[in-house]
Design a protein around this motif. Structure first.
Motif, PDB file in Angstrom:
ATOM      1  N   ARG A   1       2.537   5.860  -4.302  1.00 26.43           N
ATOM      2  CA  ARG A   1       1.712   4.956  -5.096  1.00 26.43           C
ATOM      3  C   ARG A   1       1.718   3.560  -4.477  1.00 26.43           C
ATOM      4  O   ARG A   1       2.638   3.189  -3.753  1.00 26.43           O
ATOM      5  CB  ARG A   1       2.232   4.867  -6.531  1.00 26.43           C
ATOM      6  CG  ARG A   1       3.715   4.515  -6.639  1.00 26.43           C
ATOM      7  CD  ARG A   1       4.121   4.356  -8.084  1.00 26.43           C
ATOM      8  NE  ARG A   1       5.535   4.635  -8.293  1.00 26.43           N
ATOM      9  CZ  ARG A   1       6.167   4.440  -9.451  1.00 26.43           C
ATOM     10  NH1 ARG A   1       5.505   3.954 -10.478  1.00 26.43           N
ATOM     11  NH2 ARG A   1       7.445   4.735  -9.582  1.00 26.43           N
ATOM     12  N   ASN A   2       0.669   2.806  -4.783  1.00 28.78           N
ATOM     13  CA  ASN A   2       0.636   1.402  -4.417  1.00 28.78           C
ATOM     14  C   ASN A   2       1.575   0.626  -5.346  1.00 28.78           C
ATOM     15  O   ASN A   2       1.739   0.984  -6.517  1.00 28.78           O
ATOM     16  CB  ASN A   2      -0.773   0.836  -4.574  1.00 28.78           C
ATOM     17  CG  ASN A   2      -1.795   1.564  -3.721  1.00 28.78           C
ATOM     18  OD1 ASN A   2      -1.540   1.873  -2.559  1.00 28.78           O
ATOM     19  ND2 ASN A   2      -2.958   1.830  -4.285  1.00 28.78           N
ATOM     20  N   LEU A   3       2.180  -0.431  -4.834  1.00 36.47           N
ATOM     21  CA  LEU A   3       2.972  -1.335  -5.655  1.00 36.47           C
ATOM     22  C   LEU A   3       2.172  -2.618  -5.856  1.00 36.47           C
ATOM     23  O   LEU A   3       1.768  -3.259  -4.885  1.00 36.47           O
ATOM     24  CB  LEU A   3       4.305  -1.659  -4.983  1.00 36.47           C
ATOM     25  CG  LEU A   3       5.184  -0.468  -4.575  1.00 36.47           C
ATOM     26  CD1 LEU A   3       6.481  -0.974  -3.950  1.00 36.47           C
ATOM     27  CD2 LEU A   3       5.476   0.441  -5.764  1.00 36.47           C
ATOM     28  N   SER A   4       1.939  -2.988  -7.092  1.00 39.53           N
ATOM     29  CA  SER A   4       1.176  -4.198  -7.382  1.00 39.53           C
ATOM     30  C   SER A   4       1.967  -5.438  -6.999  1.00 39.53           C
ATOM     31  O   SER A   4       3.204  -5.451  -7.032  1.00 39.53           O
ATOM     32  CB  SER A   4       0.833  -4.256  -8.874  1.00 39.53           C
ATOM     33  OG  SER A   4      -0.008  -3.196  -9.248  1.00 39.53           O
TER      34      SER A   4
ATOM     35  N   HIS B   1      10.575   3.724  -0.220  1.00 43.98           N
ATOM     36  CA  HIS B   1      10.804   4.818  -1.167  1.00 43.98           C
ATOM     37  C   HIS B   1       9.909   4.653  -2.383  1.00 43.98           C
ATOM     38  O   HIS B   1       9.267   5.619  -2.834  1.00 43.98           O
ATOM     39  CB  HIS B   1      12.273   4.823  -1.584  1.00 43.98           C
ATOM     40  CG  HIS B   1      12.610   5.866  -2.596  1.00 43.98           C
ATOM     41  ND1 HIS B   1      12.726   7.203  -2.276  1.00 43.98           N
ATOM     42  CD2 HIS B   1      12.840   5.772  -3.943  1.00 43.98           C
ATOM     43  CE1 HIS B   1      13.021   7.894  -3.380  1.00 43.98           C
ATOM     44  NE2 HIS B   1      13.098   7.052  -4.392  1.00 43.98           N
ATOM     45  N   ALA B   2       9.826   3.441  -2.933  1.00 44.16           N
ATOM     46  CA  ALA B   2       9.021   3.199  -4.134  1.00 44.16           C
ATOM     47  C   ALA B   2       7.536   3.404  -3.871  1.00 44.16           C
ATOM     48  O   ALA B   2       6.786   3.835  -4.759  1.00 44.16           O
ATOM     49  CB  ALA B   2       9.267   1.785  -4.651  1.00 44.16           C
ATOM     50  N   ALA B   3       7.099   3.100  -2.645  1.00 45.01           N
ATOM     51  CA  ALA B   3       5.668   3.164  -2.320  1.00 45.01           C
ATOM     52  C   ALA B   3       5.258   4.494  -1.697  1.00 45.01           C
ATOM     53  O   ALA B   3       4.134   4.624  -1.219  1.00 45.01           O
ATOM     54  CB  ALA B   3       5.317   2.029  -1.356  1.00 45.01           C
TER      55      ALA B   3
ATOM     56  N   PRO C   1       0.825  -1.215   0.000  1.00 45.45           N
ATOM     57  CA  PRO C   1       0.000   0.000   0.000  1.00 45.45           C
ATOM     58  C   PRO C   1       0.857   1.262   0.000  1.00 45.45           C
ATOM     59  O   PRO C   1       1.952   1.289   0.565  1.00 45.45           O
ATOM     60  CB  PRO C   1      -0.803  -0.101   1.304  1.00 45.45           C
ATOM     61  CG  PRO C   1      -0.758  -1.545   1.683  1.00 45.45           C
ATOM     62  CD  PRO C   1       0.579  -2.041   1.197  1.00 45.45           C
ATOM     63  N   MET C   2       0.359   2.282  -0.642  1.00 43.39           N
ATOM     64  CA  MET C   2       1.033   3.572  -0.651  1.00 43.39           C
ATOM     65  C   MET C   2       1.300   4.036   0.775  1.00 43.39           C
ATOM     66  O   MET C   2       0.440   3.926   1.650  1.00 43.39           O
ATOM     67  CB  MET C   2       0.178   4.606  -1.390  1.00 43.39           C
ATOM     68  CG  MET C   2       0.796   5.990  -1.461  1.00 43.39           C
ATOM     69  SD  MET C   2      -0.141   7.114  -2.535  1.00 43.39           S
ATOM     70  CE  MET C   2      -1.718   7.191  -1.671  1.00 43.39           C
ATOM     71  N   GLY C   3       2.491   4.563   1.002  1.00 43.77           N
ATOM     72  CA  GLY C   3       2.839   5.084   2.315  1.00 43.77           C
ATOM     73  C   GLY C   3       3.341   4.049   3.300  1.00 43.77           C
ATOM     74  O   GLY C   3       3.569   4.377   4.472  1.00 43.77           O
ATOM     75  N   THR C   4       3.544   2.817   2.852  1.00 48.14           N
ATOM     76  CA  THR C   4       4.083   1.796   3.753  1.00 48.14           C
ATOM     77  C   THR C   4       5.452   2.235   4.271  1.00 48.14           C
ATOM     78  O   THR C   4       6.348   2.554   3.487  1.00 48.14           O
ATOM     79  CB  THR C   4       4.214   0.442   3.022  1.00 48.14           C
ATOM     80  OG1 THR C   4       2.911  -0.028   2.683  1.00 48.14           O
ATOM     81  CG2 THR C   4       4.916  -0.596   3.897  1.00 48.14           C
TER      82      THR C   4
END
Length: 329
Positions: free
Chosen positions: A252-255, A247-249, A151-154
Protein backbone atom coordinates in the motif's frame (compact mmCIF):
# COMPACT_ATOMS: atom_id res chain seq x y z
CA UNK A 1 15.25 22.29 11.81
CA UNK A 2 12.90 21.70 14.73
CA UNK A 3 9.14 21.89 14.36
CA UNK A 4 6.33 21.80 16.88
CA UNK A 5 2.60 22.34 17.19
CA UNK A 6 0.80 24.66 19.59
CA UNK A 7 -2.80 24.15 20.62
CA UNK A 8 -5.01 26.67 18.86
CA UNK A 9 -8.58 25.39 19.09
CA UNK A 10 -8.13 23.58 15.78
CA UNK A 11 -7.80 19.77 15.87
CA UNK A 12 -4.49 20.02 14.01
CA UNK A 13 -3.08 22.93 15.99
CA UNK A 14 -0.74 25.66 14.81
CA UNK A 15 2.69 25.05 13.29
CA UNK A 16 5.76 26.72 14.83
CA UNK A 17 9.49 26.57 14.16
CA UNK A 18 11.54 26.07 17.33
CA UNK A 19 15.08 27.21 18.08
CA UNK A 20 17.79 24.58 18.49
CA UNK A 21 18.03 25.29 22.22
CA UNK A 22 14.25 24.73 22.53
CA UNK A 23 13.81 28.13 24.19
CA UNK A 24 12.07 30.16 21.48
CA UNK A 25 9.59 29.55 18.71
CA UNK A 26 8.01 31.49 15.89
CA UNK A 27 4.66 30.92 14.22
CA UNK A 28 4.90 29.44 10.73
CA UNK A 29 1.24 29.66 9.79
CA UNK A 30 2.01 32.00 6.88
CA UNK A 31 3.85 29.04 5.36
CA UNK A 32 1.62 26.14 6.48
CA UNK A 33 -1.25 26.23 8.93
CA UNK A 34 -0.27 22.92 10.54
CA UNK A 35 2.37 20.23 10.32
CA UNK A 36 0.21 17.74 8.46
CA UNK A 37 -0.43 20.32 5.74
CA UNK A 38 3.28 21.07 5.59
CA UNK A 39 4.13 17.39 5.10
CA UNK A 40 1.62 17.09 2.29
CA UNK A 41 3.41 19.94 0.45
CA UNK A 42 6.90 19.37 1.84
CA UNK A 43 8.91 20.11 -1.29
CA UNK A 44 7.30 23.55 -1.46
CA UNK A 45 7.20 24.54 2.19
CA UNK A 46 10.46 23.05 3.50
CA UNK A 47 12.75 25.76 2.00
CA UNK A 48 10.55 28.49 3.49
CA UNK A 49 10.50 26.78 6.88
CA UNK A 50 14.30 26.51 6.81
CA UNK A 51 14.59 30.22 6.01
CA UNK A 52 12.37 30.95 8.98
CA UNK A 53 14.46 28.67 11.20
CA UNK A 54 17.64 30.48 10.10
CA UNK A 55 16.07 33.85 10.89
CA UNK A 56 15.07 32.57 14.33
CA UNK A 57 18.58 31.30 15.07
CA UNK A 58 20.05 34.56 13.82
CA UNK A 59 17.85 36.59 16.17
CA UNK A 60 16.30 38.37 13.21
CA UNK A 61 12.76 37.84 14.50
CA UNK A 62 11.36 40.06 17.24
CA UNK A 63 7.99 38.42 17.81
CA UNK A 64 8.95 35.06 19.33
CA UNK A 65 7.21 32.67 21.72
CA UNK A 66 8.64 31.38 25.01
CA UNK A 67 8.54 27.73 23.99
CA UNK A 68 8.86 26.09 27.44
CA UNK A 69 5.78 28.04 28.57
CA UNK A 70 3.74 27.41 25.43
CA UNK A 71 0.71 25.13 25.22
CA UNK A 72 2.47 22.41 23.26
CA UNK A 73 0.56 19.64 21.50
CA UNK A 74 2.12 16.56 19.88
CA UNK A 75 3.89 17.58 16.65
CA UNK A 76 1.05 15.79 14.85
CA UNK A 77 -2.05 15.88 17.10
CA UNK A 78 -3.66 13.44 14.67
CA UNK A 79 -2.61 11.93 11.38
CA UNK A 80 -3.52 9.36 8.76
CA UNK A 81 -1.65 6.40 10.14
CA UNK A 82 0.47 5.23 13.10
CA UNK A 83 2.41 2.02 12.52
CA UNK A 84 4.54 0.62 15.30
CA UNK A 85 7.16 -2.07 14.93
CA UNK A 86 9.20 -4.27 17.24
CA UNK A 87 12.64 -3.58 15.83
CA UNK A 88 14.83 -4.53 18.81
CA UNK A 89 15.63 -8.23 18.95
CA UNK A 90 16.47 -8.23 22.65
CA UNK A 91 13.08 -6.74 23.53
CA UNK A 92 11.22 -9.27 21.39
CA UNK A 93 13.02 -12.16 23.04
CA UNK A 94 12.33 -10.83 26.53
CA UNK A 95 8.66 -10.22 25.71
CA UNK A 96 8.27 -13.74 24.36
CA UNK A 97 9.71 -15.01 27.61
CA UNK A 98 7.40 -12.80 29.70
CA UNK A 99 4.25 -13.77 27.80
CA UNK A 100 5.33 -17.42 27.39
CA UNK A 101 4.62 -17.31 23.68
CA UNK A 102 6.39 -16.81 20.37
CA UNK A 103 5.94 -13.57 18.45
CA UNK A 104 5.96 -15.01 14.94
CA UNK A 105 7.16 -13.06 11.90
CA UNK A 106 4.59 -12.62 9.13
CA UNK A 107 7.30 -13.86 6.79
CA UNK A 108 10.91 -14.86 7.49
CA UNK A 109 13.19 -11.89 8.03
CA UNK A 110 10.35 -9.36 8.22
CA UNK A 111 9.82 -7.01 11.18
CA UNK A 112 6.80 -7.25 13.45
CA UNK A 113 4.40 -4.30 13.06
CA UNK A 114 0.89 -3.35 14.12
CA UNK A 115 -1.40 -0.44 13.28
CA UNK A 116 -2.35 1.74 16.25
CA UNK A 117 -4.84 4.55 16.70
CA UNK A 118 -3.74 7.80 15.06
CA UNK A 119 -6.75 10.07 15.62
CA UNK A 120 -6.05 11.32 19.16
CA UNK A 121 -2.45 11.57 20.34
CA UNK A 122 -1.38 12.93 23.75
CA UNK A 123 0.84 15.98 24.22
CA UNK A 124 4.38 15.63 25.61
CA UNK A 125 3.64 17.46 28.85
CA UNK A 126 -0.02 16.52 29.21
CA UNK A 127 -1.37 14.08 31.78
CA UNK A 128 -2.15 10.67 30.30
CA UNK A 129 -5.71 9.71 31.34
CA UNK A 130 -6.32 5.98 31.72
CA UNK A 131 -9.27 3.88 32.94
CA UNK A 132 -7.79 1.90 35.84
CA UNK A 133 -4.61 1.20 37.78
CA UNK A 134 -5.50 -2.49 37.59
CA UNK A 135 -4.84 -2.55 33.84
CA UNK A 136 -1.05 -2.81 34.21
CA UNK A 137 0.03 0.69 33.17
CA UNK A 138 3.38 0.69 31.39
CA UNK A 139 5.44 3.27 29.52
CA UNK A 140 7.38 2.42 26.34
CA UNK A 141 10.13 4.72 25.13
CA UNK A 142 10.52 4.65 21.36
CA UNK A 143 11.89 6.53 18.36
CA UNK A 144 9.55 7.38 15.49
CA UNK A 145 9.87 8.82 12.01
CA UNK A 146 7.38 10.82 9.96
CA UNK A 147 7.36 10.29 6.21
CA UNK A 148 6.05 12.09 3.17
CA UNK A 149 4.05 10.05 0.64
CA UNK A 150 5.72 6.66 0.18
CA UNK A 151 4.64 4.79 -2.99
CA UNK A 152 3.70 1.15 -2.67
CA UNK A 153 6.67 -1.13 -3.23
CA UNK A 154 9.32 1.40 -2.24
CA UNK A 155 12.48 -0.64 -1.49
CA UNK A 156 14.51 -0.23 1.66
CA UNK A 157 17.34 1.25 -0.42
CA UNK A 158 15.13 4.26 -1.25
CA UNK A 159 13.02 4.46 1.88
CA UNK A 160 15.13 6.90 3.91
CA UNK A 161 14.53 9.55 1.24
CA UNK A 162 10.99 9.73 2.60
CA UNK A 163 11.94 10.37 6.24
CA UNK A 164 11.21 14.04 6.86
CA UNK A 165 11.09 14.16 10.65
CA UNK A 166 12.23 12.16 13.68
CA UNK A 167 10.70 12.28 17.18
CA UNK A 168 10.34 10.43 20.48
CA UNK A 169 7.28 8.46 21.54
CA UNK A 170 5.77 7.04 24.70
CA UNK A 171 3.73 4.17 23.32
CA UNK A 172 1.99 3.43 26.61
CA UNK A 173 0.52 -0.03 27.17
CA UNK A 174 -2.04 -1.64 29.44
CA UNK A 175 -0.36 -4.98 30.04
CA UNK A 176 -3.35 -6.74 31.59
CA UNK A 177 -4.93 -6.81 28.13
CA UNK A 178 -1.85 -7.36 25.96
CA UNK A 179 -1.46 -11.14 26.08
CA UNK A 180 -5.17 -11.92 25.66
CA UNK A 181 -5.59 -9.54 22.76
CA UNK A 182 -2.45 -10.89 21.12
CA UNK A 183 -3.83 -14.41 21.31
CA UNK A 184 -7.11 -13.30 19.70
CA UNK A 185 -5.31 -12.81 16.39
CA UNK A 186 -7.07 -9.48 15.80
CA UNK A 187 -4.49 -7.20 17.39
CA UNK A 188 -4.47 -4.71 20.24
CA UNK A 189 -7.32 -2.36 21.16
CA UNK A 190 -7.65 -2.02 24.95
CA UNK A 191 -3.95 -2.74 25.46
CA UNK A 192 -2.93 0.34 23.48
CA UNK A 193 -4.23 3.71 24.72
CA UNK A 194 -3.30 6.95 22.96
CA UNK A 195 0.40 7.44 22.23
CA UNK A 196 2.29 10.61 23.18
CA UNK A 197 5.15 12.24 21.28
CA UNK A 198 8.02 14.61 22.03
CA UNK A 199 7.59 18.40 22.05
CA UNK A 200 9.45 18.79 18.77
CA UNK A 201 10.03 16.77 15.63
CA UNK A 202 13.42 17.31 13.99
CA UNK A 203 14.70 16.93 10.47
CA UNK A 204 17.29 14.14 10.11
CA UNK A 205 20.12 16.58 9.32
CA UNK A 206 19.64 18.07 12.79
CA UNK A 207 20.87 14.78 14.26
CA UNK A 208 24.30 14.95 12.60
CA UNK A 209 26.49 11.85 12.68
CA UNK A 210 24.18 10.20 15.21
CA UNK A 211 21.69 9.57 12.36
CA UNK A 212 23.09 6.85 10.12
CA UNK A 213 22.01 3.52 8.61
CA UNK A 214 18.38 4.35 9.35
CA UNK A 215 19.03 4.53 13.10
CA UNK A 216 19.64 7.14 15.79
CA UNK A 217 22.82 6.19 17.63
CA UNK A 218 22.14 7.91 20.95
CA UNK A 219 20.90 6.69 24.33
CA UNK A 220 17.27 7.28 25.23
CA UNK A 221 16.99 8.25 28.89
CA UNK A 222 13.95 7.06 30.83
CA UNK A 223 13.15 8.17 34.37
CA UNK A 224 10.25 6.93 36.50
CA UNK A 225 9.25 9.24 39.35
CA UNK A 226 12.57 11.04 39.04
CA UNK A 227 14.78 7.94 39.18
CA UNK A 228 16.66 6.62 36.18
CA UNK A 229 15.02 3.50 34.82
CA UNK A 230 17.10 2.96 31.69
CA UNK A 231 19.30 4.53 29.03
CA UNK A 232 19.39 2.00 26.16
CA UNK A 233 20.94 3.12 22.90
CA UNK A 234 18.45 3.54 20.05
CA UNK A 235 21.10 2.55 17.52
CA UNK A 236 20.80 -1.17 18.32
CA UNK A 237 17.71 -1.67 16.12
CA UNK A 238 17.73 -5.07 14.43
CA UNK A 239 15.77 -3.44 11.59
CA UNK A 240 16.54 0.15 10.57
CA UNK A 241 13.79 2.63 9.73
CA UNK A 242 14.43 2.02 6.03
CA UNK A 243 13.49 -1.62 6.60
CA UNK A 244 10.36 -0.64 8.55
CA UNK A 245 9.19 1.82 5.89
CA UNK A 246 9.70 -0.69 3.09
CA UNK A 247 7.81 -3.31 5.11
CA UNK A 248 4.88 -0.94 5.72
CA UNK A 249 4.73 0.09 2.05
CA UNK A 250 4.90 -3.44 0.61
CA UNK A 251 1.26 -3.58 -0.43
CA UNK A 252 0.00 0.00 0.00
CA UNK A 253 0.94 3.64 -0.37
CA UNK A 254 1.78 5.50 2.83
CA UNK A 255 0.19 8.94 3.05
CA UNK A 256 2.29 11.96 3.95
CA UNK A 257 2.19 12.28 7.72
CA UNK A 258 2.34 8.55 8.41
CA UNK A 259 4.29 7.86 11.63
CA UNK A 260 6.36 4.69 11.99
CA UNK A 261 7.68 3.67 15.41
CA UNK A 262 10.71 1.60 16.32
CA UNK A 263 9.07 -0.33 19.13
CA UNK A 264 10.43 -0.29 22.67
CA UNK A 265 14.13 0.54 22.71
CA UNK A 266 16.16 -2.33 24.11
CA UNK A 267 19.80 -3.42 24.31
CA UNK A 268 21.41 -6.81 24.82
CA UNK A 269 23.36 -5.25 27.68
CA UNK A 270 20.20 -4.56 29.67
CA UNK A 271 21.96 -5.39 32.92
CA UNK A 272 24.07 -2.26 32.46
CA UNK A 273 21.83 0.18 30.59
CA UNK A 274 18.44 -0.82 32.00
CA UNK A 275 15.17 -0.93 30.08
CA UNK A 276 12.69 1.40 28.39
CA UNK A 277 9.52 -0.29 29.65
CA UNK A 278 8.42 -1.97 32.87
CA UNK A 279 7.42 -5.28 31.29
CA UNK A 280 10.95 -5.83 30.00
CA UNK A 281 12.33 -5.35 33.49
CA UNK A 282 9.71 -7.74 34.87
CA UNK A 283 10.72 -10.32 32.25
CA UNK A 284 14.34 -9.99 33.33
CA UNK A 285 13.33 -10.41 36.97
CA UNK A 286 11.33 -13.54 36.16
CA UNK A 287 14.32 -15.02 34.36
CA UNK A 288 16.84 -14.10 37.04
CA UNK A 289 14.79 -14.34 40.25
CA UNK A 290 11.90 -16.59 39.28
CA UNK A 291 9.28 -13.86 39.86
CA UNK A 292 8.58 -10.26 38.79
CA UNK A 293 9.31 -7.72 41.52
CA UNK A 294 8.72 -4.36 39.84
CA UNK A 295 5.08 -3.25 39.86
CA UNK A 296 3.35 -1.31 37.10
CA UNK A 297 2.56 2.40 37.29
CA UNK A 298 0.00 3.94 39.64
CA UNK A 299 -1.99 7.10 39.15
CA UNK A 300 0.23 10.04 40.05
CA UNK A 301 3.37 8.32 38.73
CA UNK A 302 5.44 10.31 36.25
CA UNK A 303 7.62 9.20 33.35
CA UNK A 304 10.25 11.30 31.58
CA UNK A 305 11.77 10.30 28.23
CA UNK A 306 14.56 12.32 26.62
CA UNK A 307 17.53 12.11 24.25
CA UNK A 308 20.65 14.22 24.76
CA UNK A 309 23.19 14.84 22.01
CA UNK A 310 26.93 14.35 22.49
CA UNK A 311 27.15 17.85 24.00
CA UNK A 312 24.41 17.14 26.53
CA UNK A 313 21.69 19.18 24.83
CA UNK A 314 18.13 17.92 24.57
CA UNK A 315 17.38 16.90 20.99
CA UNK A 316 13.59 16.54 20.96
CA UNK A 317 12.71 18.05 24.32
CA UNK A 318 11.39 15.71 26.98
CA UNK A 319 8.18 13.74 27.21
CA UNK A 320 7.31 14.38 30.85
CA UNK A 321 3.88 13.20 31.90
CA UNK A 322 1.80 11.94 34.76
CA UNK A 323 -0.59 8.98 34.67
CA UNK A 324 -4.05 10.01 35.92
CA UNK A 325 -7.52 8.52 36.27
CA UNK A 326 -9.69 9.24 33.24
CA UNK A 327 -13.06 10.89 33.82
CA UNK A 328 -15.28 8.19 32.39
CA UNK A 329 -18.87 8.94 31.46
Amino acid sequence: MKLATLRSGSPDGELVVVSRDLERAVRATDIAQNLLGALESWSVVEPRLRDLAAALEGARIADTIDFPRADVAPPLPRTWQWLDASAFKSHGELMARAFKQTFSEAKPGAPLMYQGGSDDFVGPWADMPLPSEEDGIDFEAELAVVVDRVPMGTPASRALEHVKLVMLANDASLRSYAAAEKKSGFGWIHAKPATSFSPVAVTPDELGEAWRDGRLHLPVRVAWNGREFGRPNAGEMSFGFHDLIAHAAYSRNLSAGTIIGSGTISNDDYATVGSACITERRAIEMAERGAAVTSYMRFGDRVRIEVLDIDGRSVFGAIDQCMVAARLR
